[in-house]
Design a protein around this motif. Structure first.
Motif, PDB file in Angstrom:
ATOM      1  N   LYS A  39     -10.728 -13.799 -20.394  1.00  0.00           N
ATOM      2  CA  LYS A  39     -10.392 -15.207 -20.160  1.00  0.00           C
ATOM      3  C   LYS A  39     -10.532 -15.979 -21.463  1.00  0.00           C
ATOM      4  O   LYS A  39     -11.603 -15.984 -22.077  1.00  0.00           O
ATOM      5  CB  LYS A  39     -11.324 -15.798 -19.099  1.00  0.00           C
ATOM      6  N   ASP A  40      -9.443 -16.610 -21.878  1.00  0.00           N
ATOM      7  CA  ASP A  40      -9.463 -17.465 -23.082  1.00  0.00           C
ATOM      8  C   ASP A  40     -10.069 -16.725 -24.271  1.00  0.00           C
ATOM      9  O   ASP A  40     -11.123 -17.107 -24.804  1.00  0.00           O
ATOM     10  CB  ASP A  40     -10.244 -18.759 -22.809  1.00  0.00           C
ATOM     11  N   CYS A  41      -9.411 -15.676 -24.688  1.00  0.00           N
ATOM     12  CA  CYS A  41      -9.898 -14.885 -25.824  1.00  0.00           C
ATOM     13  C   CYS A  41     -10.218 -15.793 -27.009  1.00  0.00           C
ATOM     14  O   CYS A  41      -9.386 -16.619 -27.405  1.00  0.00           O
ATOM     15  CB  CYS A  41      -8.846 -13.850 -26.226  1.00  0.00           C
ATOM     16  N   PRO A  42     -11.405 -15.667 -27.593  1.00  0.00           N
ATOM     17  CA  PRO A  42     -11.761 -16.522 -28.737  1.00  0.00           C
ATOM     18  C   PRO A  42     -10.936 -16.227 -29.991  1.00  0.00           C
ATOM     19  O   PRO A  42     -10.928 -17.026 -30.917  1.00  0.00           O
ATOM     20  CB  PRO A  42     -13.244 -16.225 -28.968  1.00  0.00           C
ATOM     21  N   GLY A  43     -10.220 -15.083 -29.988  1.00  0.00           N
ATOM     22  CA  GLY A  43      -9.389 -14.768 -31.141  1.00  0.00           C
ATOM     23  C   GLY A  43      -7.970 -15.297 -31.033  1.00  0.00           C
ATOM     24  O   GLY A  43      -7.437 -15.871 -31.992  1.00  0.00           O
ATOM     25  N   CYS A  44      -7.335 -15.124 -29.853  1.00  0.00           N
ATOM     26  CA  CYS A  44      -5.931 -15.524 -29.700  1.00  0.00           C
ATOM     27  C   CYS A  44      -5.713 -16.531 -28.585  1.00  0.00           C
ATOM     28  O   CYS A  44      -4.602 -17.046 -28.418  1.00  0.00           O
ATOM     29  CB  CYS A  44      -5.055 -14.294 -29.453  1.00  0.00           C
ATOM     30  N   GLY A  45      -6.750 -16.816 -27.793  1.00  0.00           N
ATOM     31  CA  GLY A  45      -6.643 -17.807 -26.728  1.00  0.00           C
ATOM     32  C   GLY A  45      -6.037 -17.298 -25.440  1.00  0.00           C
ATOM     33  O   GLY A  45      -5.954 -18.040 -24.453  1.00  0.00           O
ATOM     34  N   ALA A  46      -5.597 -16.034 -25.396  1.00  0.00           N
ATOM     35  CA  ALA A  46      -4.897 -15.511 -24.223  1.00  0.00           C
ATOM     36  C   ALA A  46      -5.863 -15.141 -23.104  1.00  0.00           C
ATOM     37  O   ALA A  46      -7.009 -14.747 -23.344  1.00  0.00           O
ATOM     38  CB  ALA A  46      -4.059 -14.293 -24.605  1.00  0.00           C
ATOM     39  N   THR A  47      -5.382 -15.274 -21.874  1.00  0.00           N
ATOM     40  CA  THR A  47      -6.050 -14.731 -20.699  1.00  0.00           C
ATOM     41  C   THR A  47      -5.163 -13.612 -20.179  1.00  0.00           C
ATOM     42  O   THR A  47      -4.001 -13.843 -19.835  1.00  0.00           O
ATOM     43  CB  THR A  47      -6.234 -15.812 -19.618  1.00  0.00           C
ATOM     44  N   TRP A  48      -5.689 -12.383 -20.157  1.00  0.00           N
ATOM     45  CA  TRP A  48      -4.821 -11.256 -19.791  1.00  0.00           C
ATOM     46  C   TRP A  48      -5.659 -10.044 -19.391  1.00  0.00           C
ATOM     47  O   TRP A  48      -6.850  -9.964 -19.653  1.00  0.00           O
ATOM     48  CB  TRP A  48      -3.900 -10.878 -20.952  1.00  0.00           C
ATOM     49  N   GLY A  49      -4.989  -9.103 -18.747  1.00  0.00           N
ATOM     50  CA  GLY A  49      -5.547  -7.801 -18.446  1.00  0.00           C
ATOM     51  C   GLY A  49      -4.447  -6.772 -18.612  1.00  0.00           C
ATOM     52  O   GLY A  49      -3.316  -6.987 -18.158  1.00  0.00           O
ATOM     53  N   GLY A  50      -4.734  -5.684 -19.278  1.00  0.00           N
ATOM     54  CA  GLY A  50      -3.713  -4.700 -19.601  1.00  0.00           C
ATOM     55  C   GLY A  50      -3.400  -3.762 -18.447  1.00  0.00           C
ATOM     56  O   GLY A  50      -4.005  -3.812 -17.374  1.00  0.00           O
ATOM     57  N   TRP A  51      -2.441  -2.894 -18.687  1.00  0.00           N
ATOM     58  CA  TRP A  51      -2.004  -1.897 -17.715  1.00  0.00           C
ATOM     59  C   TRP A  51      -1.691  -0.621 -18.478  1.00  0.00           C
ATOM     60  O   TRP A  51      -1.241  -0.650 -19.608  1.00  0.00           O
ATOM     61  CB  TRP A  51      -0.759  -2.392 -16.973  1.00  0.00           C
ATOM     62  N   GLY A  52      -1.982   0.516 -17.873  1.00  0.00           N
ATOM     63  CA  GLY A  52      -1.685   1.780 -18.524  1.00  0.00           C
ATOM     64  C   GLY A  52      -2.897   2.480 -19.113  1.00  0.00           C
ATOM     65  O   GLY A  52      -2.763   3.563 -19.676  1.00  0.00           O
ATOM     66  N   PRO A 178      10.377  -6.691 -36.826  1.00  0.00           N
ATOM     67  CA  PRO A 178       9.874  -6.752 -38.212  1.00  0.00           C
ATOM     68  C   PRO A 178       8.878  -7.878 -38.440  1.00  0.00           C
ATOM     69  O   PRO A 178       8.046  -7.791 -39.351  1.00  0.00           O
ATOM     70  CB  PRO A 178      11.154  -6.955 -39.040  1.00  0.00           C
ATOM     71  N   ASP A 179       8.951  -8.922 -37.615  1.00  0.00           N
ATOM     72  CA  ASP A 179       8.031 -10.046 -37.782  1.00  0.00           C
ATOM     73  C   ASP A 179       6.871 -10.003 -36.792  1.00  0.00           C
ATOM     74  O   ASP A 179       6.215 -11.011 -36.544  1.00  0.00           O
ATOM     75  CB  ASP A 179       8.783 -11.372 -37.622  1.00  0.00           C
ATOM     76  N   MET A 180       6.622  -8.817 -36.223  1.00  0.00           N
ATOM     77  CA  MET A 180       5.579  -8.673 -35.223  1.00  0.00           C
ATOM     78  C   MET A 180       4.207  -8.974 -35.809  1.00  0.00           C
ATOM     79  O   MET A 180       3.841  -8.475 -36.883  1.00  0.00           O
ATOM     80  CB  MET A 180       5.598  -7.255 -34.648  1.00  0.00           C
ATOM     81  N   GLU A 181       3.435  -9.774 -35.112  1.00  0.00           N
ATOM     82  CA  GLU A 181       2.059 -10.050 -35.518  1.00  0.00           C
ATOM     83  C   GLU A 181       1.177  -8.839 -35.220  1.00  0.00           C
ATOM     84  O   GLU A 181       1.420  -8.109 -34.253  1.00  0.00           O
ATOM     85  CB  GLU A 181       1.528 -11.270 -34.762  1.00  0.00           C
ATOM     86  N   PRO A 182       0.146  -8.589 -36.003  1.00  0.00           N
ATOM     87  CA  PRO A 182      -0.771  -7.485 -35.692  1.00  0.00           C
ATOM     88  C   PRO A 182      -1.537  -7.774 -34.411  1.00  0.00           C
ATOM     89  O   PRO A 182      -1.617  -8.925 -33.966  1.00  0.00           O
ATOM     90  CB  PRO A 182      -1.703  -7.453 -36.912  1.00  0.00           C
ATOM     91  N   PRO A 183      -2.105  -6.745 -33.777  1.00  0.00           N
ATOM     92  CA  PRO A 183      -2.894  -6.974 -32.560  1.00  0.00           C
ATOM     93  C   PRO A 183      -4.048  -7.933 -32.829  1.00  0.00           C
ATOM     94  O   PRO A 183      -4.584  -7.998 -33.942  1.00  0.00           O
ATOM     95  CB  PRO A 183      -3.412  -5.576 -32.205  1.00  0.00           C
ATOM     96  N   CYS A 184      -4.419  -8.695 -31.819  1.00  0.00           N
ATOM     97  CA  CYS A 184      -5.562  -9.593 -31.946  1.00  0.00           C
ATOM     98  C   CYS A 184      -6.799  -8.795 -32.336  1.00  0.00           C
ATOM     99  O   CYS A 184      -7.131  -7.800 -31.686  1.00  0.00           O
ATOM    100  CB  CYS A 184      -5.790 -10.343 -30.629  1.00  0.00           C
TER     101      CYS A 184
END
Length: 248
Positions: A39-52, A178-184
């Motif tokens: 919830k509200d990642c302090p690095g990127c601000g995203a709230t998410w949960g992965g899959w896979g 080509p302009d992809m940001e690196p992972p958080c």
């Protein structure tokens, strides 16, 4: 004099809708335990949960805090980190364990006739016992079949196993924006979708298993030509194969 070393070919594994239509299987299931989302990642601000990222062989039943892994929910980064460290000793070394990683058997209800392979639309693979035994006899490497806890409504249910498929290889940079940001750096979130035409990074591919996921896009299931040949020679249905290019 020895001949040249055979070149391994790699294939995306996808649900074979035509084959599945010949069966009457239906199920509603989820894994018994899971890490919360963030919830509200302090690095990127995203709230998410992965899959896979699924580890059906990892048993949390002896963990005193196992109840904290039963409800899907987002949690602040510090709480996610605390829970992740509780399970880290139980998972394969080097596992990333992103938000939403799941553990333990599939639990739920099921009915009908299952194809030899199913579940690929959910990014996991359910395999009937007869097909699993055939793959093992054919020498497919790296198979780990895990019992499910599906409750069937018929008197003679099939024996279904879920394959634990770990993230190992990577997609090549050439198939990514080509302009992809690196992972958080905090939560690991990669803010791009799986490309339509994946290319595998040859230097990253494992040499000790015939079944794995792409490490940077874990919903992509990958099998070698040895896996494909064993499936096709056994006459097992439910999987379709698309060859993936490899680039160094």
């Amino acid at each position: 004099m020895r001949g040249p070393t055979p070149v391994t070919c790699y294939f995306e594994l996808r649900n074979d809708k035509a084959a599945q239509a010949l069966y009457s299987a239906d199920y509603n299931a989820t894994h018994k335990w899971k890490l919360p989302g963030i919830k509200d990642c302090p690095g990127c601000g995203a709230t998410w949960g992965g899959w896979g990222h699924q580890y059906p062989a990892v048993d949390l039943s002896n963990l005193p805090e196992r109840g904290e892994f039963e409800e899907a929910r987002p949690e602040p980064f510090d709480e996610l980190t605390r829970l992740r460290e509780l399970v880290r000793p139980l998972v394969p070394p080097g596992s990333r364990l992103p938000p939403g990683t799941s553990f333990g058997p599939l639990v739920g209800t099921a009915t009908g006739r299952f194809a030899p392979f199913s579940g690929l639309e959910s990014c996991w693979i359910l395999v009937r016992r007869d097909a699993f035994d055939s793959l093992q006899a054919a020498g497919v490497r790296g198979l780990l079949g895990c019992k499910t806890e599906l409750r069937f409504r018929q008197k003679t249910p099939p024996e279904l196993l879920e394959l634990q498929i770990e993230p190992r290889g990577q997609l090549h940079r050439d198939c990514l924006p080509p302009d992809m940001e690196p992972p958080c750096a905090t939560c690991g979130r990669l803010g791009v979708r799986l490309p339509d035409d994946p290319i595998l990074d040859g230097a990253s591919l494992p040499t000790d298993t015939d079944l794995f996921r792409a490490g940077n896009f874990s919903t992509l299931l990958i099998g070698t030509d040895r896996f494909k040949d064993a499936v096709e020679q056994g006459g097992w249905t439910g999987i379709s194969f698309r060859e993936l290019p490899v680039r160094s």
